[in-house]
Design a protein around this motif. Sequence first.
Motif, PDB file in Angstrom:
ATOM      1  N   PHE A   1       0.837  -1.204   0.000  1.00  0.00           N
ATOM      2  CA  PHE A   1       0.000   0.000   0.000  1.00  0.00           C
ATOM      3  C   PHE A   1       0.877   1.261   0.000  1.00  0.00           C
ATOM      4  O   PHE A   1       0.565   2.235  -0.681  1.00  0.00           O
ATOM      5  CB  PHE A   1      -0.939   0.015   1.213  1.00  0.00           C
ATOM      6  CG  PHE A   1      -2.243  -0.680   0.949  1.00  0.00           C
ATOM      7  CD1 PHE A   1      -3.183  -0.135   0.081  1.00  0.00           C
ATOM      8  CD2 PHE A   1      -2.546  -1.890   1.553  1.00  0.00           C
ATOM      9  CE1 PHE A   1      -4.395  -0.774  -0.182  1.00  0.00           C
ATOM     10  CE2 PHE A   1      -3.752  -2.533   1.299  1.00  0.00           C
ATOM     11  CZ  PHE A   1      -4.675  -1.983   0.437  1.00  0.00           C
TER      12      PHE A   1
ATOM     13  N   PHE B   1       0.633   4.265  -2.667  1.00  0.00           N
ATOM     14  CA  PHE B   1       0.413   5.669  -2.282  1.00  0.00           C
ATOM     15  C   PHE B   1       1.541   6.567  -2.821  1.00  0.00           C
ATOM     16  O   PHE B   1       1.300   7.715  -3.218  1.00  0.00           O
ATOM     17  CB  PHE B   1       0.313   5.789  -0.762  1.00  0.00           C
ATOM     18  CG  PHE B   1      -0.901   5.109  -0.166  1.00  0.00           C
ATOM     19  CD1 PHE B   1      -1.945   4.663  -0.968  1.00  0.00           C
ATOM     20  CD2 PHE B   1      -1.010   4.911   1.204  1.00  0.00           C
ATOM     21  CE1 PHE B   1      -3.061   4.034  -0.427  1.00  0.00           C
ATOM     22  CE2 PHE B   1      -2.121   4.288   1.755  1.00  0.00           C
ATOM     23  CZ  PHE B   1      -3.151   3.839   0.933  1.00  0.00           C
TER      24      PHE B   1
ATOM     25  N   GLU C   1       0.783   7.432  -6.241  1.00  0.00           N
ATOM     26  CA  GLU C   1      -0.219   8.505  -6.334  1.00  0.00           C
ATOM     27  C   GLU C   1       0.427   9.881  -6.139  1.00  0.00           C
ATOM     28  O   GLU C   1       0.026  10.844  -6.778  1.00  0.00           O
ATOM     29  CB  GLU C   1      -1.349   8.289  -5.320  1.00  0.00           C
ATOM     30  CG  GLU C   1      -2.253   7.114  -5.642  1.00  0.00           C
ATOM     31  CD  GLU C   1      -2.834   7.165  -7.054  1.00  0.00           C
ATOM     32  OE1 GLU C   1      -3.106   8.269  -7.564  1.00  0.00           O
ATOM     33  OE2 GLU C   1      -2.989   6.086  -7.653  1.00  0.00           O
ATOM     34  N   ASP C   2       1.426   9.938  -5.259  1.00  0.00           N
ATOM     35  CA  ASP C   2       2.138  11.209  -5.078  1.00  0.00           C
ATOM     36  C   ASP C   2       2.900  11.590  -6.356  1.00  0.00           C
ATOM     37  O   ASP C   2       2.949  12.754  -6.748  1.00  0.00           O
ATOM     38  CB  ASP C   2       3.118  11.109  -3.897  1.00  0.00           C
ATOM     39  CG  ASP C   2       2.381  11.025  -2.558  1.00  0.00           C
ATOM     40  OD1 ASP C   2       1.251  11.525  -2.478  1.00  0.00           O
ATOM     41  OD2 ASP C   2       2.957  10.450  -1.612  1.00  0.00           O
TER      42      ASP C   2
ATOM     43  N   GLU D   1       0.499  12.810  -8.924  1.00  0.00           N
ATOM     44  CA  GLU D   1       0.086  14.188  -8.648  1.00  0.00           C
ATOM     45  C   GLU D   1       1.046  15.186  -9.304  1.00  0.00           C
ATOM     46  O   GLU D   1       0.622  16.226  -9.821  1.00  0.00           O
ATOM     47  CB  GLU D   1       0.047  14.416  -7.129  1.00  0.00           C
ATOM     48  CG  GLU D   1      -0.643  15.700  -6.702  1.00  0.00           C
ATOM     49  CD  GLU D   1      -2.112  15.736  -7.083  1.00  0.00           C
ATOM     50  OE1 GLU D   1      -2.745  14.657  -7.193  1.00  0.00           O
ATOM     51  OE2 GLU D   1      -2.625  16.852  -7.300  1.00  0.00           O
TER      52      GLU D   1
ATOM     53  N   ARG E   1       0.313  15.393 -12.937  1.00  0.00           N
ATOM     54  CA  ARG E   1      -0.891  16.182 -13.161  1.00  0.00           C
ATOM     55  C   ARG E   1      -0.577  17.680 -13.105  1.00  0.00           C
ATOM     56  O   ARG E   1      -1.046  18.447 -13.939  1.00  0.00           O
ATOM     57  CB  ARG E   1      -1.940  15.850 -12.076  1.00  0.00           C
ATOM     58  CG  ARG E   1      -2.598  14.516 -12.291  1.00  0.00           C
ATOM     59  CD  ARG E   1      -3.517  14.127 -11.162  1.00  0.00           C
ATOM     60  NE  ARG E   1      -4.282  12.950 -11.559  1.00  0.00           N
ATOM     61  CZ  ARG E   1      -5.590  12.819 -11.396  1.00  0.00           C
ATOM     62  NH1 ARG E   1      -6.276  13.742 -10.796  1.00  0.00           N
ATOM     63  NH2 ARG E   1      -6.204  11.737 -11.821  1.00  0.00           N
TER      64      ARG E   1
ATOM     65  N   THR F   1      -9.284  14.717  -8.606  1.00  0.00           N
ATOM     66  CA  THR F   1      -9.022  14.245  -7.243  1.00  0.00           C
ATOM     67  C   THR F   1      -7.670  14.714  -6.708  1.00  0.00           C
ATOM     68  O   THR F   1      -6.731  14.953  -7.467  1.00  0.00           O
ATOM     69  CB  THR F   1      -9.037  12.709  -7.193  1.00  0.00           C
ATOM     70  OG1 THR F   1      -8.193  12.207  -8.229  1.00  0.00           O
ATOM     71  CG2 THR F   1     -10.442  12.164  -7.348  1.00  0.00           C
ATOM     72  N   THR F   2      -7.582  14.759  -5.402  1.00  0.00           N
ATOM     73  CA  THR F   2      -6.302  14.973  -4.732  1.00  0.00           C
ATOM     74  C   THR F   2      -5.621  13.603  -4.600  1.00  0.00           C
ATOM     75  O   THR F   2      -6.278  12.560  -4.726  1.00  0.00           O
ATOM     76  CB  THR F   2      -6.524  15.543  -3.324  1.00  0.00           C
ATOM     77  OG1 THR F   2      -7.333  14.606  -2.586  1.00  0.00           O
ATOM     78  CG2 THR F   2      -7.229  16.884  -3.371  1.00  0.00           C
ATOM     79  N   SER F   3      -4.337  13.616  -4.295  1.00  0.00           N
ATOM     80  CA  SER F   3      -3.660  12.322  -4.109  1.00  0.00           C
ATOM     81  C   SER F   3      -4.234  11.609  -2.885  1.00  0.00           C
ATOM     82  O   SER F   3      -4.348  10.382  -2.868  1.00  0.00           O
ATOM     83  CB  SER F   3      -2.145  12.500  -4.000  1.00  0.00           C
ATOM     84  OG  SER F   3      -1.830  13.314  -2.911  1.00  0.00           O
TER      85      SER F   3
ATOM     86  N   ARG G   1      -7.292   9.730  -3.949  1.00  0.00           N
ATOM     87  CA  ARG G   1      -6.968   8.503  -4.701  1.00  0.00           C
ATOM     88  C   ARG G   1      -6.435   7.414  -3.777  1.00  0.00           C
ATOM     89  O   ARG G   1      -6.701   6.232  -3.984  1.00  0.00           O
ATOM     90  CB  ARG G   1      -5.978   8.820  -5.831  1.00  0.00           C
ATOM     91  CG  ARG G   1      -6.561   9.745  -6.901  1.00  0.00           C
ATOM     92  CD  ARG G   1      -5.690   9.792  -8.151  1.00  0.00           C
ATOM     93  NE  ARG G   1      -4.378  10.326  -7.899  1.00  0.00           N
ATOM     94  CZ  ARG G   1      -4.078  11.630  -7.783  1.00  0.00           C
ATOM     95  NH1 ARG G   1      -5.031  12.543  -7.906  1.00  0.00           N
ATOM     96  NH2 ARG G   1      -2.840  12.043  -7.567  1.00  0.00           N
ATOM     97  N   LYS G   2      -5.703   7.819  -2.756  1.00  0.00           N
ATOM     98  CA  LYS G   2      -5.220   6.816  -1.783  1.00  0.00           C
ATOM     99  C   LYS G   2      -6.410   6.202  -1.036  1.00  0.00           C
ATOM    100  O   LYS G   2      -6.442   4.989  -0.808  1.00  0.00           O
ATOM    101  CB  LYS G   2      -4.245   7.472  -0.791  1.00  0.00           C
ATOM    102  CG  LYS G   2      -2.917   7.853  -1.424  1.00  0.00           C
ATOM    103  CD  LYS G   2      -2.066   8.696  -0.485  1.00  0.00           C
ATOM    104  CE  LYS G   2      -0.865   9.269  -1.217  1.00  0.00           C
ATOM    105  NZ  LYS G   2      -0.071  10.198  -0.371  1.00  0.00           N
TER     106      LYS G   2
ATOM    107  N   ILE H   1      -8.124   3.774  -3.399  1.00  0.00           N
ATOM    108  CA  ILE H   1      -7.378   2.510  -3.529  1.00  0.00           C
ATOM    109  C   ILE H   1      -7.674   1.602  -2.333  1.00  0.00           C
ATOM    110  O   ILE H   1      -7.926   0.410  -2.475  1.00  0.00           O
ATOM    111  CB  ILE H   1      -5.851   2.789  -3.614  1.00  0.00           C
ATOM    112  CG1 ILE H   1      -5.505   3.383  -4.967  1.00  0.00           C
ATOM    113  CG2 ILE H   1      -5.044   1.503  -3.371  1.00  0.00           C
ATOM    114  CD1 ILE H   1      -4.066   3.905  -5.056  1.00  0.00           C
TER     115      ILE H   1
END
Lengths: 62, 375
Positions: free
Chosen positions: A12, A16, A19-20, A23, A26, B27-29, B32-33, B36
Amino acid sequence: MNFMKNVVEITFDMAFLIEDMREIWRRTAPFHKLNEEEKKQILTIIDSIKKNCDLISDRVSK
Amino acid sequence: MNIGKLELRDREESFINLNPLQTGGRTTSDARKAIISYIDGYSICDWCKGALHITTEPDIAGFLGEVSDFLGMDYALPTNGCREAKYGVMHAISTGGSILCDGNMHYSSEVSAERAGLKIYKVPNKGEPEYKINPEDYSEGFELIKKETGKYPELALLTHVDGEYGNVVDAKEVGKICNDYSVPFLLNTAYSSGRMEIDGKKIGADFIACSGHKSWAAGGGNIGILAIKEGWQDKVFKPGANWKSKPLEILGCSSRGASLLALMASFPHVKERVKKWDEEVKKARYLVNELEKIDIKQIGEKPKNHDLIKLDTPVYDNIAKTHKKKGYFLYYELKDRGIIGMKAGRTRKFKISTYGLSWEQVSYVAESFLEIGGG
Protein backbone atom coordinates in the motif's frame (compact mmCIF):
# COMPACT_ATOMS: atom_id res chain seq x y z
CA MET A 1 0.55 -12.80 10.34
CA ASN A 2 3.24 -10.17 10.91
CA PHE A 3 4.88 -11.22 7.70
CA MET A 4 1.64 -10.71 5.75
CA LYS A 5 0.88 -7.42 7.45
CA ASN A 6 4.26 -6.02 6.66
CA VAL A 7 4.29 -6.92 3.01
CA VAL A 8 0.72 -5.68 2.61
CA GLU A 9 1.50 -2.38 4.30
CA ILE A 10 4.59 -1.97 2.17
CA THR A 11 2.53 -2.69 -0.95
CA PHE A 12 0.00 0.00 0.00
CA ASP A 13 2.84 2.37 0.80
CA MET A 14 4.17 1.91 -2.71
CA ALA A 15 0.73 2.43 -4.24
CA PHE A 16 0.41 5.67 -2.28
CA LEU A 17 3.86 6.80 -3.39
CA ILE A 18 2.77 6.23 -6.97
CA GLU A 19 -0.22 8.50 -6.33
CA ASP A 20 2.14 11.21 -5.08
CA MET A 21 4.15 10.83 -8.26
CA ARG A 22 0.97 10.91 -10.34
CA GLU A 23 0.09 14.19 -8.65
CA ILE A 24 3.31 15.74 -9.91
CA TRP A 25 2.54 14.62 -13.48
CA ARG A 26 -0.89 16.18 -13.16
CA ARG A 27 0.50 19.47 -11.90
CA THR A 28 3.08 19.69 -14.66
CA ALA A 29 1.06 18.41 -17.65
CA PRO A 30 1.47 18.31 -20.55
CA PHE A 31 5.27 18.74 -20.76
CA HIS A 32 6.32 17.65 -17.27
CA LYS A 33 9.08 20.20 -17.08
CA LEU A 34 10.01 19.77 -13.45
CA ASN A 35 11.51 22.44 -11.23
CA GLU A 36 14.26 21.52 -8.77
CA GLU A 37 11.81 20.82 -5.94
CA GLU A 38 9.68 18.55 -8.14
CA LYS A 39 12.75 16.70 -9.40
CA LYS A 40 13.78 16.13 -5.80
CA GLN A 41 10.28 14.88 -4.92
CA ILE A 42 10.27 12.41 -7.83
CA LEU A 43 13.70 11.07 -6.92
CA THR A 44 12.69 10.68 -3.27
CA ILE A 45 9.57 8.77 -4.32
CA ILE A 46 11.58 6.48 -6.59
CA ASP A 47 14.10 5.86 -3.84
CA SER A 48 11.33 4.96 -1.38
CA ILE A 49 9.70 2.62 -3.88
CA LYS A 50 13.02 0.92 -4.53
CA LYS A 51 13.57 0.41 -0.79
CA ASN A 52 10.07 -1.01 -0.45
CA CYS A 53 10.67 -3.38 -3.39
CA ASP A 54 13.89 -4.57 -1.71
CA LEU A 55 12.05 -5.15 1.56
CA ILE A 56 9.41 -7.27 -0.13
CA SER A 57 12.08 -9.17 -2.10
CA ASP A 58 13.87 -9.95 1.16
CA ARG A 59 10.69 -11.10 2.89
CA VAL A 60 9.48 -13.39 0.12
CA SER A 61 12.97 -14.80 -0.52
CA LYS A 62 13.41 -16.03 3.05
CA MET B 1 -1.81 0.75 -22.38
CA ASN B 2 -5.02 -1.11 -21.60
CA ILE B 3 -6.73 -2.56 -18.55
CA GLY B 4 -8.31 -5.62 -20.14
CA LYS B 5 -10.62 -4.13 -22.73
CA LEU B 6 -10.53 -0.70 -21.09
CA GLU B 7 -8.28 2.03 -22.32
CA LEU B 8 -6.06 3.61 -19.68
CA ARG B 9 -7.35 7.05 -18.72
CA ASP B 10 -4.43 9.41 -18.33
CA ARG B 11 -6.14 12.64 -19.33
CA GLU B 12 -5.22 14.45 -16.12
CA GLU B 13 -1.59 13.31 -16.16
CA SER B 14 -0.77 13.65 -19.85
CA PHE B 15 -2.91 16.65 -20.83
CA ILE B 16 -4.30 19.92 -19.60
CA ASN B 17 -7.97 19.07 -19.24
CA LEU B 18 -10.36 21.99 -19.75
CA ASN B 19 -13.62 20.06 -19.46
CA PRO B 20 -15.80 22.16 -17.10
CA LEU B 21 -17.57 19.05 -15.91
CA GLN B 22 -14.32 17.56 -14.68
CA THR B 23 -11.95 20.27 -13.45
CA GLY B 24 -13.45 20.73 -9.96
CA GLY B 25 -13.74 17.00 -9.41
CA ARG B 26 -10.10 16.33 -10.21
CA THR B 27 -9.02 14.24 -7.24
CA THR B 28 -6.30 14.97 -4.73
CA SER B 29 -3.66 12.32 -4.11
CA ASP B 30 -5.26 11.73 -0.71
CA ALA B 31 -8.60 11.02 -2.38
CA ARG B 32 -6.97 8.50 -4.70
CA LYS B 33 -5.22 6.82 -1.78
CA ALA B 34 -8.56 6.52 0.01
CA ILE B 35 -10.13 5.12 -3.14
CA ILE B 36 -7.38 2.51 -3.53
CA SER B 37 -7.87 1.40 0.06
CA TYR B 38 -11.70 1.47 0.12
CA ILE B 39 -12.38 0.27 -3.41
CA ASP B 40 -14.22 -2.94 -2.50
CA GLY B 41 -17.98 -3.17 -2.31
CA TYR B 42 -19.54 -1.96 0.95
CA SER B 43 -16.07 -1.09 2.23
CA ILE B 44 -17.58 1.66 4.32
CA CYS B 45 -19.68 -0.81 6.29
CA ASP B 46 -16.90 -2.59 8.22
CA TRP B 47 -18.07 -1.05 11.50
CA CYS B 48 -21.71 -0.37 10.60
CA LYS B 49 -23.83 1.13 13.37
CA GLY B 50 -27.06 0.72 11.47
CA ALA B 51 -26.86 3.65 9.09
CA LEU B 52 -24.27 5.41 7.00
CA HIS B 53 -24.61 8.87 8.55
CA ILE B 54 -24.07 7.66 12.14
CA THR B 55 -21.00 5.57 11.30
CA THR B 56 -17.94 6.58 13.31
CA GLU B 57 -15.32 4.19 11.85
CA PRO B 58 -14.55 5.75 9.46
CA ASP B 59 -15.87 8.90 11.06
CA ILE B 60 -18.65 9.78 8.66
CA ALA B 61 -20.77 11.27 11.45
CA GLY B 62 -17.96 13.64 12.42
CA PHE B 63 -17.30 14.51 8.81
CA LEU B 64 -20.94 15.41 8.20
CA GLY B 65 -20.86 17.71 11.21
CA GLU B 66 -17.78 19.46 9.83
CA VAL B 67 -19.39 19.76 6.41
CA SER B 68 -22.52 21.35 7.93
CA ASP B 69 -20.35 23.95 9.64
CA PHE B 70 -18.31 24.49 6.47
CA LEU B 71 -21.50 25.25 4.53
CA GLY B 72 -23.04 27.36 7.30
CA MET B 73 -25.86 24.86 7.74
CA ASP B 74 -27.04 22.66 10.63
CA TYR B 75 -27.25 19.08 9.37
CA ALA B 76 -25.91 17.15 6.39
CA LEU B 77 -26.31 13.78 4.74
CA PRO B 78 -24.27 12.17 1.99
CA THR B 79 -26.20 11.56 -1.22
CA ASN B 80 -25.36 9.77 -4.43
CA GLY B 81 -24.95 13.11 -6.16
CA CYS B 82 -26.25 16.66 -6.28
CA ARG B 83 -29.33 15.65 -8.23
CA GLU B 84 -30.24 13.08 -5.57
CA ALA B 85 -29.90 15.82 -2.95
CA LYS B 86 -32.23 18.10 -4.91
CA TYR B 87 -34.70 15.30 -5.52
CA GLY B 88 -34.65 14.37 -1.83
CA VAL B 89 -35.71 17.88 -0.85
CA MET B 90 -38.33 18.13 -3.58
CA HIS B 91 -39.80 14.73 -2.76
CA ALA B 92 -39.96 15.52 0.96
CA ILE B 93 -41.60 18.90 0.39
CA SER B 94 -43.93 18.18 -2.51
CA THR B 95 -47.65 17.84 -2.03
CA GLY B 96 -48.20 18.22 -5.76
CA GLY B 97 -47.87 22.01 -5.81
CA SER B 98 -45.38 24.09 -7.74
CA ILE B 99 -41.71 25.03 -7.73
CA LEU B 100 -40.06 28.21 -9.01
CA CYS B 101 -36.66 27.60 -10.61
CA ASP B 102 -34.16 29.74 -12.47
CA GLY B 103 -34.18 29.47 -16.25
CA ASN B 104 -30.52 28.45 -16.29
CA MET B 105 -31.09 25.38 -14.14
CA HIS B 106 -29.50 22.05 -14.93
CA TYR B 107 -31.71 19.44 -16.55
CA SER B 108 -31.42 17.27 -13.43
CA SER B 109 -33.23 19.95 -11.42
CA GLU B 110 -36.08 19.90 -13.87
CA VAL B 111 -36.43 16.10 -14.01
CA SER B 112 -36.14 15.94 -10.20
CA ALA B 113 -39.04 18.38 -9.86
CA GLU B 114 -41.05 16.47 -12.43
CA ARG B 115 -40.40 13.18 -10.65
CA ALA B 116 -41.42 14.77 -7.34
CA GLY B 117 -44.73 15.83 -8.88
CA LEU B 118 -44.07 19.56 -8.76
CA LYS B 119 -45.36 21.92 -11.43
CA ILE B 120 -42.36 23.82 -12.75
CA TYR B 121 -42.28 27.59 -13.20
CA LYS B 122 -39.17 29.39 -14.38
CA VAL B 123 -37.52 32.73 -13.81
CA PRO B 124 -36.19 33.37 -17.33
CA ASN B 125 -32.69 34.65 -17.89
CA LYS B 126 -32.25 38.09 -19.45
CA GLY B 127 -31.03 36.76 -22.77
CA GLU B 128 -28.04 37.81 -24.84
CA PRO B 129 -25.24 38.47 -24.22
CA GLU B 130 -25.01 37.76 -20.49
CA TYR B 131 -27.99 35.45 -19.88
CA LYS B 132 -28.19 36.65 -16.29
CA ILE B 133 -30.79 35.64 -13.76
CA ASN B 134 -32.21 38.68 -11.98
CA PRO B 135 -32.87 37.77 -8.32
CA GLU B 136 -35.73 40.28 -8.11
CA ASP B 137 -37.62 38.29 -10.72
CA TYR B 138 -38.26 35.65 -8.07
CA SER B 139 -40.83 38.02 -6.48
CA GLU B 140 -42.56 38.38 -9.82
CA GLY B 141 -42.49 34.60 -10.26
CA PHE B 142 -44.01 34.01 -6.84
CA GLU B 143 -46.84 36.44 -7.58
CA LEU B 144 -47.48 34.89 -10.97
CA ILE B 145 -47.74 31.42 -9.42
CA LYS B 146 -50.09 32.73 -6.72
CA LYS B 147 -52.27 34.31 -9.39
CA GLU B 148 -52.39 31.12 -11.43
CA THR B 149 -52.68 28.51 -8.71
CA GLY B 150 -53.97 30.39 -5.69
CA LYS B 151 -50.84 29.46 -3.70
CA TYR B 152 -47.23 30.41 -3.54
CA PRO B 153 -44.85 27.65 -4.66
CA GLU B 154 -43.85 24.90 -2.26
CA LEU B 155 -40.19 25.44 -3.05
CA ALA B 156 -37.82 27.80 -4.86
CA LEU B 157 -34.64 26.59 -6.50
CA LEU B 158 -31.67 28.64 -7.56
CA THR B 159 -28.71 27.32 -9.53
CA HIS B 160 -26.00 29.32 -7.80
CA VAL B 161 -23.64 28.92 -10.77
CA ASP B 162 -25.11 27.52 -13.94
CA GLY B 163 -23.31 24.97 -16.09
CA GLU B 164 -23.90 26.78 -19.36
CA TYR B 165 -22.50 30.28 -18.84
CA GLY B 166 -20.83 30.01 -15.45
CA ASN B 167 -22.83 32.98 -14.18
CA VAL B 168 -22.79 33.51 -10.43
CA VAL B 169 -26.19 34.63 -9.15
CA ASP B 170 -26.63 36.72 -6.02
CA ALA B 171 -27.99 33.86 -3.90
CA LYS B 172 -28.34 36.07 -0.83
CA GLU B 173 -30.76 38.31 -2.69
CA VAL B 174 -32.85 35.32 -3.80
CA GLY B 175 -32.70 33.96 -0.25
CA LYS B 176 -34.04 37.23 1.14
CA ILE B 177 -36.97 37.20 -1.28
CA CYS B 178 -37.75 33.56 -0.48
CA ASN B 179 -37.64 34.29 3.24
CA ASP B 180 -39.93 37.32 2.77
CA TYR B 181 -42.45 35.09 1.01
CA SER B 182 -41.89 32.16 3.41
CA VAL B 183 -41.03 29.94 0.47
CA PRO B 184 -38.38 27.30 1.30
CA PHE B 185 -35.18 27.94 -0.62
CA LEU B 186 -33.06 25.19 -2.19
CA LEU B 187 -29.65 26.30 -3.46
CA ASN B 188 -27.96 24.11 -6.05
CA THR B 189 -24.23 24.59 -5.51
CA ALA B 190 -22.95 21.95 -7.93
CA TYR B 191 -20.54 24.47 -9.47
CA SER B 192 -19.93 26.61 -6.37
CA SER B 193 -19.53 24.84 -3.02
CA GLY B 194 -16.14 23.14 -2.89
CA ARG B 195 -14.73 25.85 -5.16
CA MET B 196 -15.78 29.02 -3.32
CA GLU B 197 -16.87 29.69 0.24
CA ILE B 198 -20.59 29.23 0.85
CA ASP B 199 -22.42 30.33 3.97
CA GLY B 200 -25.95 29.00 3.90
CA LYS B 201 -27.05 31.04 6.91
CA LYS B 202 -25.87 34.33 5.39
CA ILE B 203 -27.51 33.36 2.11
CA GLY B 204 -30.75 32.37 3.80
CA ALA B 205 -30.84 28.91 2.26
CA ASP B 206 -33.02 26.22 3.77
CA PHE B 207 -31.29 23.51 1.77
CA ILE B 208 -27.97 23.26 -0.03
CA ALA B 209 -27.24 20.57 -2.62
CA CYS B 210 -23.59 19.86 -3.44
CA SER B 211 -21.73 17.78 -5.98
CA GLY B 212 -18.64 16.02 -4.64
CA HIS B 213 -17.48 14.71 -7.99
CA LYS B 214 -17.99 18.07 -9.67
CA SER B 215 -16.60 20.57 -7.18
CA TRP B 216 -15.18 18.87 -4.08
CA ALA B 217 -12.21 17.02 -5.62
CA ALA B 218 -13.89 13.66 -5.07
CA GLY B 219 -14.01 10.69 -7.40
CA GLY B 220 -14.34 6.96 -7.28
CA GLY B 221 -17.99 7.26 -8.25
CA ASN B 222 -20.79 9.72 -7.63
CA ILE B 223 -21.08 11.60 -4.38
CA GLY B 224 -23.14 14.54 -3.18
CA ILE B 225 -24.15 16.33 -0.02
CA LEU B 226 -27.49 17.58 1.18
CA ALA B 227 -27.19 20.18 3.94
CA ILE B 228 -30.23 21.60 5.69
CA LYS B 229 -31.14 24.29 8.16
CA GLU B 230 -32.44 23.58 11.67
CA GLY B 231 -36.17 22.94 11.58
CA TRP B 232 -36.25 20.84 8.42
CA GLN B 233 -34.75 17.61 9.73
CA ASP B 234 -38.08 16.03 10.69
CA LYS B 235 -39.39 16.50 7.17
CA VAL B 236 -36.36 16.11 4.94
CA PHE B 237 -34.30 13.67 7.05
CA LYS B 238 -37.36 11.74 8.21
CA PRO B 239 -36.58 8.07 8.95
CA GLY B 240 -38.52 5.07 7.71
CA ALA B 241 -41.53 4.03 9.79
CA ASN B 242 -39.97 0.68 10.66
CA TRP B 243 -36.34 1.74 10.23
CA LYS B 244 -35.73 4.52 12.69
CA SER B 245 -32.08 5.06 11.79
CA LYS B 246 -32.61 5.09 8.01
CA PRO B 247 -33.42 8.47 6.38
CA LEU B 248 -36.08 7.91 3.71
CA GLU B 249 -34.73 10.41 1.19
CA ILE B 250 -31.39 8.64 0.88
CA LEU B 251 -33.10 5.23 1.06
CA GLY B 252 -31.38 4.56 4.35
CA CYS B 253 -27.78 4.67 3.20
CA SER B 254 -26.67 6.44 0.03
CA SER B 255 -23.04 6.19 -1.06
CA ARG B 256 -21.67 2.99 0.45
CA GLY B 257 -18.11 2.95 -0.77
CA ALA B 258 -15.03 4.66 -2.06
CA SER B 259 -16.63 7.87 -3.35
CA LEU B 260 -17.65 9.00 0.15
CA LEU B 261 -14.17 8.20 1.47
CA ALA B 262 -12.69 10.19 -1.43
CA LEU B 263 -14.87 13.14 -0.44
CA MET B 264 -13.72 12.83 3.17
CA ALA B 265 -10.06 12.54 2.17
CA SER B 266 -10.23 15.61 -0.07
CA PHE B 267 -12.15 17.72 2.43
CA PRO B 268 -9.08 19.22 4.21
CA HIS B 269 -7.77 20.30 0.79
CA VAL B 270 -11.17 21.68 -0.21
CA LYS B 271 -11.33 23.78 2.97
CA GLU B 272 -8.04 25.36 1.95
CA ARG B 273 -8.70 25.74 -1.76
CA VAL B 274 -11.93 27.73 -1.34
CA LYS B 275 -9.81 30.45 0.25
CA LYS B 276 -8.00 30.84 -3.06
CA TRP B 277 -11.13 31.36 -5.13
CA ASP B 278 -10.19 34.93 -6.09
CA GLU B 279 -7.08 33.57 -7.79
CA GLU B 280 -9.20 31.12 -9.79
CA VAL B 281 -11.39 33.99 -10.97
CA LYS B 282 -8.30 35.97 -11.97
CA LYS B 283 -7.14 33.07 -14.15
CA ALA B 284 -10.52 32.87 -15.90
CA ARG B 285 -10.53 36.62 -16.51
CA TYR B 286 -6.98 36.53 -17.81
CA LEU B 287 -7.82 33.79 -20.31
CA VAL B 288 -10.92 35.61 -21.54
CA ASN B 289 -8.94 38.82 -21.90
CA GLU B 290 -6.30 37.04 -23.97
CA LEU B 291 -8.75 35.13 -26.19
CA GLU B 292 -10.80 38.22 -26.97
CA LYS B 293 -7.74 39.65 -28.74
CA ILE B 294 -8.88 37.60 -31.74
CA ASP B 295 -12.38 36.91 -33.09
CA ILE B 296 -13.64 35.29 -29.90
CA LYS B 297 -16.30 36.58 -27.54
CA GLN B 298 -17.05 35.36 -24.08
CA ILE B 299 -20.74 34.71 -23.48
CA GLY B 300 -22.29 35.20 -20.03
CA GLU B 301 -21.68 37.75 -17.30
CA LYS B 302 -18.72 40.06 -17.68
CA PRO B 303 -16.28 40.21 -16.14
CA LYS B 304 -16.17 36.54 -15.24
CA ASN B 305 -16.78 35.55 -11.64
CA HIS B 306 -16.27 31.83 -12.22
CA ASP B 307 -13.88 29.47 -13.98
CA LEU B 308 -16.52 28.06 -16.35
CA ILE B 309 -16.18 30.04 -19.56
CA LYS B 310 -18.50 29.88 -22.55
CA LEU B 311 -17.05 31.18 -25.78
CA ASP B 312 -18.41 32.21 -29.15
CA THR B 313 -15.53 31.53 -31.55
CA PRO B 314 -16.16 32.59 -35.17
CA VAL B 315 -12.38 32.54 -35.69
CA TYR B 316 -12.26 28.74 -35.47
CA ASP B 317 -15.53 28.28 -37.28
CA ASN B 318 -14.12 30.18 -40.26
CA ILE B 319 -10.97 28.05 -40.31
CA ALA B 320 -13.09 24.87 -40.14
CA LYS B 321 -14.87 25.82 -43.37
CA THR B 322 -11.76 25.19 -45.43
CA HIS B 323 -9.74 22.88 -43.19
CA LYS B 324 -9.36 19.25 -44.30
CA LYS B 325 -10.38 18.05 -40.83
CA LYS B 326 -13.37 20.42 -40.94
CA GLY B 327 -14.89 21.03 -37.50
CA TYR B 328 -12.59 18.51 -35.89
CA PHE B 329 -9.48 20.53 -36.62
CA LEU B 330 -9.62 22.48 -33.36
CA TYR B 331 -9.89 19.36 -31.24
CA TYR B 332 -6.84 17.83 -32.92
CA GLU B 333 -4.82 21.05 -32.93
CA LEU B 334 -5.36 21.38 -29.21
CA LYS B 335 -4.71 17.70 -28.56
CA ASP B 336 -1.41 17.96 -30.45
CA ARG B 337 -0.50 20.70 -27.98
CA GLY B 338 -1.48 18.57 -24.98
CA ILE B 339 -4.83 20.24 -24.33
CA ILE B 340 -8.12 18.35 -24.14
CA GLY B 341 -11.60 18.63 -22.71
CA MET B 342 -13.31 20.20 -25.72
CA LYS B 343 -16.06 18.34 -27.48
CA ALA B 344 -14.64 17.06 -30.77
CA GLY B 345 -16.23 18.77 -33.77
CA ARG B 346 -17.16 22.01 -31.98
CA THR B 347 -15.74 25.20 -33.42
CA ARG B 348 -18.46 27.83 -33.05
CA LYS B 349 -19.39 27.75 -29.40
CA PHE B 350 -17.90 25.76 -26.58
CA LYS B 351 -17.22 25.75 -22.87
CA ILE B 352 -13.94 25.44 -21.02
CA SER B 353 -12.77 25.74 -17.42
CA THR B 354 -9.52 26.99 -15.94
CA TYR B 355 -10.18 25.60 -12.47
CA GLY B 356 -7.13 24.23 -10.69
CA LEU B 357 -4.68 25.05 -13.46
CA SER B 358 -1.40 26.75 -12.65
CA TRP B 359 -0.72 30.19 -14.11
CA GLU B 360 1.84 28.56 -16.36
CA GLN B 361 -0.79 26.16 -17.69
CA VAL B 362 -3.35 28.94 -18.17
CA SER B 363 -0.81 31.03 -20.10
CA TYR B 364 0.02 28.06 -22.28
CA VAL B 365 -3.68 27.44 -22.98
CA ALA B 366 -4.10 31.09 -24.00
CA GLU B 367 -1.03 30.97 -26.26
CA SER B 368 -2.27 27.77 -27.88
CA PHE B 369 -5.76 29.08 -28.64
CA LEU B 370 -4.30 32.28 -30.06
CA GLU B 371 -1.75 30.43 -32.17
CA ILE B 372 -4.41 28.12 -33.64
CA GLY B 373 -6.61 31.12 -34.36
CA GLY B 374 -3.75 32.91 -36.12
CA GLY B 375 -3.47 35.59 -33.46
